[in-house]
Design a protein around this motif. Structure first.
Motif, PDB file in Angstrom:
ATOM      1  N   UNK A 170      -1.229 -28.366 -20.693  1.00  0.00           N
ATOM      2  CA  UNK A 170      -2.401 -29.135 -20.295  1.00  0.00           C
ATOM      3  C   UNK A 170      -3.382 -29.341 -21.425  1.00  0.00           C
ATOM      4  N   UNK A 171      -3.393 -28.408 -22.380  1.00  0.00           N
ATOM      5  CA  UNK A 171      -4.282 -28.522 -23.534  1.00  0.00           C
ATOM      6  C   UNK A 171      -3.703 -29.405 -24.630  1.00  0.00           C
ATOM      7  N   UNK A 172      -2.489 -29.924 -24.403  1.00  0.00           N
ATOM      8  CA  UNK A 172      -1.893 -30.835 -25.370  1.00  0.00           C
ATOM      9  C   UNK A 172      -1.018 -30.188 -26.416  1.00  0.00           C
ATOM     10  N   UNK A 173      -0.714 -28.892 -26.270  1.00  0.00           N
ATOM     11  CA  UNK A 173       0.170 -28.236 -27.236  1.00  0.00           C
ATOM     12  C   UNK A 173       1.615 -28.637 -26.957  1.00  0.00           C
ATOM     13  N   UNK A 174       2.420 -28.661 -27.996  1.00  0.00           N
ATOM     14  CA  UNK A 174       3.831 -29.013 -27.863  1.00  0.00           C
ATOM     15  C   UNK A 174       4.577 -27.822 -27.291  1.00  0.00           C
ATOM     16  N   UNK A 175       5.138 -27.992 -26.112  1.00  0.00           N
ATOM     17  CA  UNK A 175       5.813 -26.898 -25.406  1.00  0.00           C
ATOM     18  C   UNK A 175       7.272 -27.240 -25.158  1.00  0.00           C
TER      19      UNK A 175
END
Length: 258
Positions: free
Chosen positions: A106-111
């Motif tokens: 949700x914070x925009x990190x690549x997961x």
């Protein structure tokens, strides 16, 4: 936790400041975990990533602290990510992996999803791969866990023995993997089906250990036939420092913060 300070320039790298005082107690060889040193294109973007991960920024630019490890950022274009190097990825523990992964996504990190609910992966802006594992009993939001080496099958017992002999690591298993334990970090060894390359210059440039009586430790390394990439010395701040590279291409910084 007694941790290392990160650098964004060569001058800072050569002059680390005193580390906090609550590092893991060293093993019988005087060794405990220290830091992860990254080459990054954008210090600010990587700082934001590691703060979102749960690290604590310090007054030093590009220095982010976690329980049992410090991440050090140097502004230098990496030659590639961590996958394909001898250190494929590093690992952290959280109390609840699905919740943490959802938050980071949700914070925009690549997961990236793992193979089971309690496992997940993240990638820094410069493609250092980070594994997330779950420890429901953990009382802190996130903490350092492991460095995961990928080498040939024949090299695994050799690597386990080398880290045990060189740094007093305790050999054992982590699940199905052969491993070594150093206070503050597990060293995990896995078979790679393709050759891996040295870490120097990549997104994860090197790992770091804190070493008591570093000058004597370095003399013992040389006496055992290990070449020092950078001989023992002291920074202007009085911090002991030396560099070596393991036989498989992992660059290692040694520090002594008095």
């Amino acid at each position: 936790m007694k941790l290392f300070i990160l650098t964004v320039s060569l001058a800072v790298l050569l002059s680390p400041v005193a580390s906090p005082s609550d590092a893991p107690a060293p093993n019988a060889a005087g060794v405990s975990n220290g830091h992860l040193h990254l080459n990054v294109r954008d210090v600010e973007a990587n700082t934001k990533f590691f703060v979102a991960l749960g690290g604590t920024p310090t007054k030093e630019v590009g220095v982010i602290e976690f329980p049992d490890v410090v991440v050090r950022l140097r502004k230098q274009d990496p030659t590639g990510g961590s996958v394909g190097t001898v250190v494929n990825h590093v690992g952290f523990l959280v109390p609840n992996t699905p919740q943490s992964m959802a938050k980071w996504k949700g914070a925009g990190l690549k997961t990236e999803a793992g193979n089971r609910p309690e496992q997940g992966f993240l990638y820094t802006p410069d493609d250092l791969k980070i594994e997330i594992l779950e420890d429901k009993s953990q009382t802190v939001p996130i903490k350092n866990h492991h460095v995961h080496f990928y080498v040939s099958e024949a090299a695994i017992p050799q690597m386990q023995a080398w880290y045990a002999k060189t740094f007093g690591a305790k050999p054992g298993m982590r699940g199905q993997f052969q491993a070594d334990d150093i206070p503050g970090v597990n060293l995990t060894f896995t078979k790679s089906d393709t050759p891996t390359v040295p870490t120097k210059g990549r997104a994860l440039d090197h790992i770091g250990f804190e070493v008591k009586h570093l000058e004597a430790f370095c003399k013992n390394l040389e006496a055992s036939g290990i070449k020092l990439d950078r001989p023992y010395g002291k920074t202007p701040a009085g911090v002991g420092i030396a560099f070596i590279t393991d036989p498989w291409g992992t660059q290692i910084e040694l520090n002594e913060h008095e």
